[in-house]
Design a protein around this motif. Structure first.
Motif, PDB file in Angstrom:
ATOM      1  N   ASN A   1       3.811  23.376 -11.819  1.00 18.12           N
ATOM      2  CA  ASN A   1       4.145  22.224 -10.983  1.00 18.12           C
ATOM      3  C   ASN A   1       2.881  21.768 -10.271  1.00 18.12           C
ATOM      4  O   ASN A   1       2.560  22.244  -9.186  1.00 18.12           O
ATOM      5  N   LEU A   2       2.164  20.876 -10.908  1.00 22.47           N
ATOM      6  CA  LEU A   2       0.899  20.391 -10.370  1.00 22.47           C
ATOM      7  C   LEU A   2       1.161  19.207  -9.443  1.00 22.47           C
ATOM      8  O   LEU A   2       1.649  18.160  -9.880  1.00 22.47           O
ATOM      9  N   THR A   3       0.844  19.366  -8.177  1.00 18.02           N
ATOM     10  CA  THR A   3       1.149  18.344  -7.181  1.00 18.02           C
ATOM     11  C   THR A   3      -0.091  17.549  -6.814  1.00 18.02           C
ATOM     12  O   THR A   3      -1.115  18.117  -6.465  1.00 18.02           O
ATOM     13  N   LEU A   4       0.025  16.224  -6.916  1.00 15.19           N
ATOM     14  CA  LEU A   4      -1.052  15.326  -6.532  1.00 15.19           C
ATOM     15  C   LEU A   4      -0.570  14.414  -5.417  1.00 15.19           C
ATOM     16  O   LEU A   4       0.569  13.918  -5.462  1.00 15.19           O
ATOM     17  N   SER A   5      -1.432  14.202  -4.433  1.00 14.13           N
ATOM     18  CA  SER A   5      -1.141  13.273  -3.347  1.00 14.13           C
ATOM     19  C   SER A   5      -2.117  12.117  -3.448  1.00 14.13           C
ATOM     20  O   SER A   5      -3.332  12.323  -3.469  1.00 14.13           O
ATOM     21  N   LEU A   6      -1.582  10.886  -3.557  1.00 11.43           N
ATOM     22  CA  LEU A   6      -2.433   9.705  -3.697  1.00 11.43           C
ATOM     23  C   LEU A   6      -2.226   8.788  -2.496  1.00 11.43           C
ATOM     24  O   LEU A   6      -1.081   8.425  -2.170  1.00 11.43           O
ATOM     25  N   ARG A   7      -3.331   8.428  -1.838  1.00 11.59           N
ATOM     26  CA  ARG A   7      -3.258   7.692  -0.576  1.00 11.59           C
ATOM     27  C   ARG A   7      -4.081   6.418  -0.648  1.00 11.59           C
ATOM     28  O   ARG A   7      -5.199   6.407  -1.148  1.00 11.59           O
ATOM     29  N   GLY A   8      -3.466   5.344  -0.144  1.00 15.12           N
ATOM     30  CA  GLY A   8      -4.196   4.096   0.015  1.00 15.12           C
ATOM     31  C   GLY A   8      -4.346   3.271  -1.244  1.00 15.12           C
ATOM     32  O   GLY A   8      -5.218   2.393  -1.310  1.00 15.12           O
TER      33      GLY A   8
ATOM     34  N   ALA B   1      -0.504   4.066  -8.125  1.00  7.85           N
ATOM     35  CA  ALA B   1      -0.733   5.436  -7.653  1.00  7.85           C
ATOM     36  C   ALA B   1      -0.104   6.450  -8.597  1.00  7.85           C
ATOM     37  O   ALA B   1      -0.729   7.451  -8.968  1.00  7.85           O
ATOM     38  N   ARG B   2       1.134   6.204  -8.997  1.00  6.55           N
ATOM     39  CA  ARG B   2       1.818   7.146  -9.889  1.00  6.55           C
ATOM     40  C   ARG B   2       1.154   7.204 -11.264  1.00  6.55           C
ATOM     41  O   ARG B   2       0.981   8.292 -11.835  1.00  6.55           O
ATOM     42  N   ALA B   3       0.783   6.062 -11.780  1.00 10.82           N
ATOM     43  CA  ALA B   3       0.141   6.036 -13.092  1.00 10.82           C
ATOM     44  C   ALA B   3      -1.200   6.766 -13.061  1.00 10.82           C
ATOM     45  O   ALA B   3      -1.529   7.537 -13.985  1.00 10.82           O
ATOM     46  N   PHE B   4      -1.960   6.541 -12.003  1.00 12.81           N
ATOM     47  CA  PHE B   4      -3.257   7.200 -11.915  1.00 12.81           C
ATOM     48  C   PHE B   4      -3.082   8.694 -11.676  1.00 12.81           C
ATOM     49  O   PHE B   4      -3.841   9.507 -12.227  1.00 12.81           O
ATOM     50  N   GLY B   5      -2.082   9.062 -10.879  1.00 13.87           N
ATOM     51  CA  GLY B   5      -1.805  10.481 -10.669  1.00 13.87           C
ATOM     52  C   GLY B   5      -1.463  11.185 -11.969  1.00 13.87           C
ATOM     53  O   GLY B   5      -1.927  12.300 -12.237  1.00 13.87           O
ATOM     54  N   ASP B   6      -0.652  10.540 -12.795  1.00 17.88           N
ATOM     55  CA  ASP B   6      -0.292  11.120 -14.097  1.00 17.88           C
ATOM     56  C   ASP B   6      -1.529  11.280 -14.983  1.00 17.88           C
ATOM     57  O   ASP B   6      -1.676  12.275 -15.695  1.00 17.88           O
ATOM     58  N   LEU B   7      -2.418  10.276 -14.941  1.00 14.81           N
ATOM     59  CA  LEU B   7      -3.630  10.332 -15.750  1.00 14.81           C
ATOM     60  C   LEU B   7      -4.536  11.490 -15.310  1.00 14.81           C
ATOM     61  O   LEU B   7      -5.018  12.267 -16.144  1.00 14.81           O
TER      62      LEU B   7
ATOM     63  N   ASP C   1      -3.231   0.374  -4.086  1.00 11.23           N
ATOM     64  CA  ASP C   1      -2.711  -0.972  -3.878  1.00 11.23           C
ATOM     65  C   ASP C   1      -1.208  -1.050  -4.084  1.00 11.23           C
ATOM     66  O   ASP C   1      -0.509  -1.792  -3.389  1.00 11.23           O
ATOM     67  N   THR C   2      -0.681  -0.290  -5.065  1.00  9.87           N
ATOM     68  CA  THR C   2       0.761  -0.260  -5.294  1.00  9.87           C
ATOM     69  C   THR C   2       1.186   1.169  -5.603  1.00  9.87           C
ATOM     70  O   THR C   2       0.388   1.994  -6.065  1.00  9.87           O
ATOM     71  N   GLU C   3       2.450   1.444  -5.400  1.00  2.00           N
ATOM     72  CA  GLU C   3       2.975   2.756  -5.724  1.00  2.00           C
ATOM     73  C   GLU C   3       2.924   2.996  -7.232  1.00  2.00           C
ATOM     74  O   GLU C   3       2.656   4.117  -7.689  1.00  2.00           O
ATOM     75  N   GLU C   4       3.156   1.932  -7.997  1.00  2.00           N
ATOM     76  CA  GLU C   4       3.112   2.069  -9.448  1.00  2.00           C
ATOM     77  C   GLU C   4       1.725   2.501  -9.913  1.00  2.00           C
ATOM     78  O   GLU C   4       1.583   3.381 -10.773  1.00  2.00           O
TER      79      GLU C   4
ATOM     80  N   MET D   1       0.851  -1.186   0.000  1.00  2.00           N
ATOM     81  CA  MET D   1       0.000   0.000   0.000  1.00  2.00           C
ATOM     82  C   MET D   1       0.890   1.241   0.000  1.00  2.00           C
ATOM     83  O   MET D   1       1.829   1.341   0.777  1.00  2.00           O
ATOM     84  N   THR D   2       0.584   2.171  -0.848  1.00  2.00           N
ATOM     85  CA  THR D   2       1.336   3.419  -0.829  1.00  2.00           C
ATOM     86  C   THR D   2       0.707   4.372   0.161  1.00  2.00           C
ATOM     87  O   THR D   2      -0.482   4.327   0.435  1.00  2.00           O
ATOM     88  N   GLU D   3       1.480   5.251   0.667  1.00  2.00           N
ATOM     89  CA  GLU D   3       0.980   6.250   1.609  1.00  2.00           C
ATOM     90  C   GLU D   3       1.483   7.611   1.182  1.00  2.00           C
ATOM     91  O   GLU D   3       2.679   7.904   1.215  1.00  2.00           O
ATOM     92  N   ASP D   4       0.561   8.455   0.717  1.00  2.00           N
ATOM     93  CA  ASP D   4       0.888   9.825   0.356  1.00  2.00           C
ATOM     94  C   ASP D   4       1.932   9.904  -0.755  1.00  2.00           C
ATOM     95  O   ASP D   4       2.910  10.628  -0.651  1.00  2.00           O
ATOM     96  N   THR D   5       1.765   9.134  -1.810  1.00  2.00           N
ATOM     97  CA  THR D   5       2.660   9.221  -2.951  1.00  2.00           C
ATOM     98  C   THR D   5       2.481  10.565  -3.641  1.00  2.00           C
ATOM     99  O   THR D   5       1.366  10.996  -3.896  1.00  2.00           O
ATOM    100  N   GLN D   6       3.578  11.245  -3.960  1.00  2.00           N
ATOM    101  CA  GLN D   6       3.531  12.555  -4.597  1.00  2.00           C
ATOM    102  C   GLN D   6       3.973  12.440  -6.051  1.00  2.00           C
ATOM    103  O   GLN D   6       4.889  11.706  -6.370  1.00  2.00           O
ATOM    104  N   THR D   7       3.272  13.126  -6.945  1.00  2.00           N
ATOM    105  CA  THR D   7       3.719  13.177  -8.321  1.00  2.00           C
ATOM    106  C   THR D   7       3.652  14.609  -8.803  1.00  2.00           C
ATOM    107  O   THR D   7       2.701  15.322  -8.517  1.00  2.00           O
ATOM    108  N   ASP D   8       4.663  15.044  -9.503  1.00  2.00           N
ATOM    109  CA  ASP D   8       4.696  16.373 -10.116  1.00  2.00           C
ATOM    110  C   ASP D   8       4.660  16.178 -11.617  1.00  2.00           C
ATOM    111  O   ASP D   8       5.474  15.471 -12.183  1.00  2.00           O
ATOM    112  N   GLU D   9       3.681  16.824 -12.283  1.00  2.00           N
ATOM    113  CA  GLU D   9       3.518  16.655 -13.718  1.00  2.00           C
ATOM    114  C   GLU D   9       3.460  18.029 -14.347  1.00  2.00           C
ATOM    115  O   GLU D   9       2.703  18.877 -13.941  1.00  2.00           O
ATOM    116  N   SER D  10       4.329  18.281 -15.306  1.00  2.00           N
ATOM    117  CA  SER D  10       4.371  19.615 -15.894  1.00  2.00           C
ATOM    118  C   SER D  10       4.276  19.621 -17.408  1.00  2.00           C
ATOM    119  O   SER D  10       4.002  20.646 -18.003  1.00  2.00           O
TER     120      SER D  10
END
Length: 343
Positions: free
Chosen positions: A25-32, A39-45, A34-37, A1-10
Motif C-alpha cells: 500500500n504505497l501512499t502518496l500525498s500531493l499538494r498544491g 494530482a491523482r494521475a501524477f500520483g499514479d505515474l 491545479d486539479t484533483e484529477e 487547487m487540491t490539498e493533500d490528495t491521497q492515492t493508494d496504488e498497489s
C-alpha cells in the motif's frame, strides 16, 4: 487547487525483473496541484516509477511520498513520529534543496519519507521533456536514501532518532559522518538511473572548495570579538562538514559510474596542490572501506573514521577539539594565526 490528495496504488505489471520491494500500500500525498484529477494521475505515474525502481533499490522501509508545490511547508508539516523542536527546511547556499528523505518513526520502527518540490518531478509526465532524465535520477536518488537509512538502522538498531549524543562535539561529528556516508552511498547506488549528474556534482564541489577556507577564517575572525566558543565550534564544523558532504556526493557518483579523478580534469586541476587534496583521497578511502561491508557492519569504527577525518580538517582550519572530561564536556582551542586575525 487540491490539498493533500491521497492515492493508494498497489497493482504492478508483470515483469521478469527482480521483485518489487516497495510497500504493497504505497501512499502518496500531493499538494498544491491545479486539479484533483491532475494530482491523482501524477500520483499514479510516480507510483509506477517507484515500483519499477524498487526492483533495484530496496524500498521496503518507505513510509510514503509527499509531492508539493509548497515544498518548504510540506517539510514543516511532516510528522516525524517523535517529539522534536528541529524544523526541516530546504538547504540553501551553494546547493539549493528541492527534495529530502528524512527518517521517521512509525509504530516504533524507523522508516523514511520522501518529499519533493513538485516542479522537479513534473517532467516525468513526458519522457521527451529535456528535464525528464534529471527528474528520474532525482527520484532514484531519494529512493536510494530509503535503502541506505534502512541498512544503517538494521545494523545499529535504536540509534537513529532514538539516542542523544553525550555532547555537542559528538553531535557535530555524527552530523558529518551521516551526511558524508549517506550521500556517498546514495549517489553510488542511483548513478545508473536517468541523467548522469557528474558535471553538477563537480561544479558544486569545486565551488565549495574555492570558498570554504575563507568562509571558516571569516567566522573565526568574528569569534575574536564575540568569544562564543560554542558558536564558533558549531559554525566551523558546519562549514567544513559541508565541503566534505559535497565531496562525498562527487566521490560516490564517480564510483557508481566507474570514474576517477583522471577522468575529470576540472576536479583534478582544482585539487592539485590544494590543502584539501590529501583529505579528498582519505575521504574516498574511508567511504570505500564502509562500502566494502555495506549492511554487514558489526561496529561503528569505520564510521567513526569519518568523524576523525572531520576533526583533522577542522583542526587544520583553526579549531582544535581535545579530550572530553568526565562531565561530557570537551576542550576547544582556537589558536591565533595571521589568517584568522581581524584586520
Amino acid at each position: 487547487m487540491t490539498e493533500d490528495t491521497q492515492t493508494d496504488e498497489s497493482a504492478s505489471p508483470p515483469d521478469n525483473s527482480p521483485p518489487e520491494t516497495a510497500p504493497e500500500n504505497l501512499t502518496l500525498s500531493l499538494r498544491g496541484f491545479d486539479t484533483e484529477e491532475h494530482a491523482r494521475a501524477f500520483g499514479d505515474l510516480v507510483a509506477l516509477y517507484i515500483r519499477a525502481i524498487s526492483r533495484h533499490i530496496d524500498l521496503a522501509k518507505l513510509d510514503g511520498v509527499t509531492i508539493a508545490s509548497d515544498y518548504s511547508q510540506a517539510l514543516l508539516d511532516l510528522d516525524r513520529g517523535y517529539a522534536t523542536s528541529f524544523k526541516l527546511a530546504p538547504s540553501e547556499g551553494i546547493a539549493f534543496g528541492v527534495a529530502m528523505t528524512p527518517a521517521v518513526i512509525r509504530n516504533g520502527e524507523i522508516r523514511s519519507h520522501m518529499l519533493f518540490n513538485a516542479g522537479v518531478l513534473l517532467p516525468l509526465e513526458n519522457d521527451k521533456n529535456e528535464l525528464y532524465a534529471q527528474a528520474l535520477h532525482m527520484l532514484a536518488h531519494e529512493c536510494a536514501h530509503v535503502e541506505v537509512t534502512a541498512r544503517f538502522d538494521e545494523a545499529f538498531p535504536g540509534i537513529l532518532l532514538q539516542t542523544q549524543h553525550p555532547n555537542a562535539h559528538v553531535h557535530y561529528r555524527w552530523e558529518i559522518i551521516k551526511a558524508c556516508w549517506d550521500e556517498y552511498a546514495v549517489t553510488q547506488i542511483c548513478a545508473p538511473f536517468g541523467r548522469r549528474p557528474t558535471d553538477d556534482y563537480e561544479e558544486t564541489f569545486i565551488s565549495s572548495l574555492e570558498v570554504t577556507r575563507s568562509r571558516a577564517n571569516e567566522l573565526i575572525k568574528a569569534y575574536r570579538t564575540h568569544f562564543n566558543i560554542e558558536q564558533i565550534t558549531a559554525e566551523v564544523y558546519g562549514v567544513y562538514g559541508e565541503l566534505m558532504k559535497f565531496a562525498s556526493y562527487h566521490l560516490g557518483n564517480m564510483v557508481g559510474l566507474g570514474l576517477t579523478v583522471d577522468n575529470l580534469p576540472k576536479t583534478k586541476a582544482a585539487l592539485d596542490g590544494h590543502w584539501f587534496e590529501p583529505y579528498f583521497a582519505e575521504l574516498q578511502k574511508v567511504c570505500g572501506k564502509i562500502a566494502e561491508d555495506y549492511g554487514k557492519w558489526t561496529d561503528q569504527s569505520a564510521f567513526e573514521a569519518l568523524g576523525d577525518l572531520a576533526d583533522d580538517i577542522v583542526a587544520e582550519g583553526g579549531v582544535i577539539v581535545s579530550g572530553h572530561d568526565d562531565d561530557g564536556g570537551f576542550y576547544v582551542d582556537v589558536p591565533f594565526t595571521p589568517e584568522t586575525m581581524p584586520e
